[in-house]
Write a protein that holds these residues in place. Structure first.
Motif, mmCIF file in Angstrom:
data_model
loop_
_atom_site.group_PDB
_atom_site.id
_atom_site.type_symbol
_atom_site.label_atom_id
_atom_site.label_comp_id
_atom_site.label_asym_id
_atom_site.label_seq_id
_atom_site.Cartn_x
_atom_site.Cartn_y
_atom_site.Cartn_z
ATOM 1 N N SER A 155 0.812 -1.221 0.000
ATOM 2 C CA SER A 155 0.000 0.000 0.000
ATOM 3 C C SER A 155 0.842 1.266 0.000
ATOM 4 O O SER A 155 0.370 2.332 -0.391
ATOM 5 C CB SER A 155 -0.938 0.012 1.213
ATOM 6 N N GLN B 217 -7.184 2.606 1.808
ATOM 7 C CA GLN B 217 -7.286 3.688 0.827
ATOM 8 C C GLN B 217 -6.023 3.793 -0.016
ATOM 9 O O GLN B 217 -6.094 3.927 -1.243
ATOM 10 C CB GLN B 217 -7.537 5.020 1.533
ATOM 11 N N GLN B 218 -4.856 3.701 0.641
ATOM 12 C CA GLN B 218 -3.608 3.779 -0.114
ATOM 13 C C GLN B 218 -3.460 2.612 -1.074
ATOM 14 O O GLN B 218 -2.995 2.770 -2.206
ATOM 15 C CB GLN B 218 -2.413 3.819 0.837
ATOM 16 N N GLU C 103 -5.908 0.849 -2.467
ATOM 17 C CA GLU C 103 -6.839 1.053 -3.575
ATOM 18 C C GLU C 103 -6.305 2.095 -4.548
ATOM 19 O O GLU C 103 -6.489 1.983 -5.764
ATOM 20 C CB GLU C 103 -8.200 1.489 -3.036
ATOM 21 N N GLU C 104 -5.614 3.106 -4.024
ATOM 22 C CA GLU C 104 -5.027 4.125 -4.893
ATOM 23 C C GLU C 104 -3.922 3.547 -5.764
ATOM 24 O O GLU C 104 -3.787 3.923 -6.932
ATOM 25 C CB GLU C 104 -4.492 5.284 -4.047
ATOM 26 N N GLU D 82 -5.670 1.536 -8.435
ATOM 27 C CA GLU D 82 -6.325 2.438 -9.379
ATOM 28 C C GLU D 82 -5.302 3.112 -10.289
ATOM 29 O O GLU D 82 -5.561 3.298 -11.490
ATOM 30 C CB GLU D 82 -7.126 3.495 -8.624
ATOM 31 N N THR D 83 -4.153 3.471 -9.751
ATOM 32 C CA THR D 83 -3.091 4.058 -10.571
ATOM 33 C C THR D 83 -2.659 3.089 -11.663
ATOM 34 O O THR D 83 -2.470 3.478 -12.822
ATOM 35 C CB THR D 83 -1.886 4.434 -9.696
#
Length: 244
Positions: free
Chosen positions: A11, A38-39, A41-42, A45-46
């Protein structure tokens, strides 16, 4: 064969950099995390935004059942894991005589037991196809030792022993097992040491700087690549010359 990477503890920091670079190399990536959803998932997503395939999956690597479920989920969504990067770990400073039973067992169960759990979960497919790569993330402190970080250094030294022994065991099945031993890398994990200590460590590093997460990611990508097809059981120091 599709290339699918599972990166534990991905993450943030070193794991994040590894996941992003592997995606650039064409891997579909499972971004494992424990707390920082959240990190994670980011990161996933990136990768997807850049045209790759990725998913974020929560699992405590110390929990065999959770690891097995994560691998099954990865296989269903992305395909069988062909590259495992054991990056998840915990660290902290404490004098040896003050380490509690709970702390000692947590270090062992995450840093060493986590690698055992993930490797055992992905091995059936690798053994079936007689191919695959495993990269364990150790530390220079596993090579040199570290005052007030005995538990951490012990587990990182054990990862080196795991790497070398498992490389011999799996070589007949064409599964390569290697290790990266990072030096002092500029991540959240080392910021707790304070700026004065970090500056001193940078001065002690022959190249005169702290490492970046990307420095470690480059080493992992190399060991996982076809360019390293004749390398197994190796410990690659990404440490700026700290240990020569």
């Amino acid at each position: 064969m599709d290339r699918v990477a599972l990166v534990t503890g991905a993450s943030r920091g070193i794991g994040r950099a590894i996941a992003l670079e592997l995606a650039e190399e064409g891997y579909a990536v499972c971004v494992n995390y424990l707390e920082h959803r959240q990190q994670a998932e980011e990161v996933a997503e990136t990768i997807r935004r850049r045209g790759g395939s990725a998913m974020a999956v929560q699992a405590d690597v110390a929990d065999r059942a959770s690891v097995a479920a994560m691998v099954r989920e990865t296989e269903t969504a992305l395909g069988p894991v062909t590259l495992l990067v054991n990056n998840a770990g915990i660290a902290g400073q404490i004098q040896f005589q003050d380490i509690t039973d709970e702390q000692w067992h947590r270090y062992l169960s995450v840093n060493l037991g986590g690698a055992r759990n993930t490797i055992q979960a992905v091995l059936p497919h690798m053994l079936h196809v007689k191919a695959g790569s495993i990269v364990n993330i150790s530390s220079i402190w596993g090579l040199r030792g570290a005052s007030c970080e005995v538990a951490y250094a012990c587990t990182k030294a054990a990862l080196i022993g795991l790497t070398r022994s498992l490389a011999l065991e799996l070589a007949p099945s064409q599964i390569r097992v290697n290790c990266v031993a990072p030096g002092v890398i500029n991540t959240d994990m080392v910021q707790v040491l304070g700026q004065e200590t970090l500056c001193q460590l940078a001065e002690e590093t022959p190249l005169g700087r702290l490492g970046t997460p990307e420095d470690v990611a480059h080493a992992v990508v190399f060991l996982a690549s076809d360019k390293a097809s004749f390398l197994t059981g190796q410990v690659l120091g990404a440490d700026g010359g700290f240990i020569v």
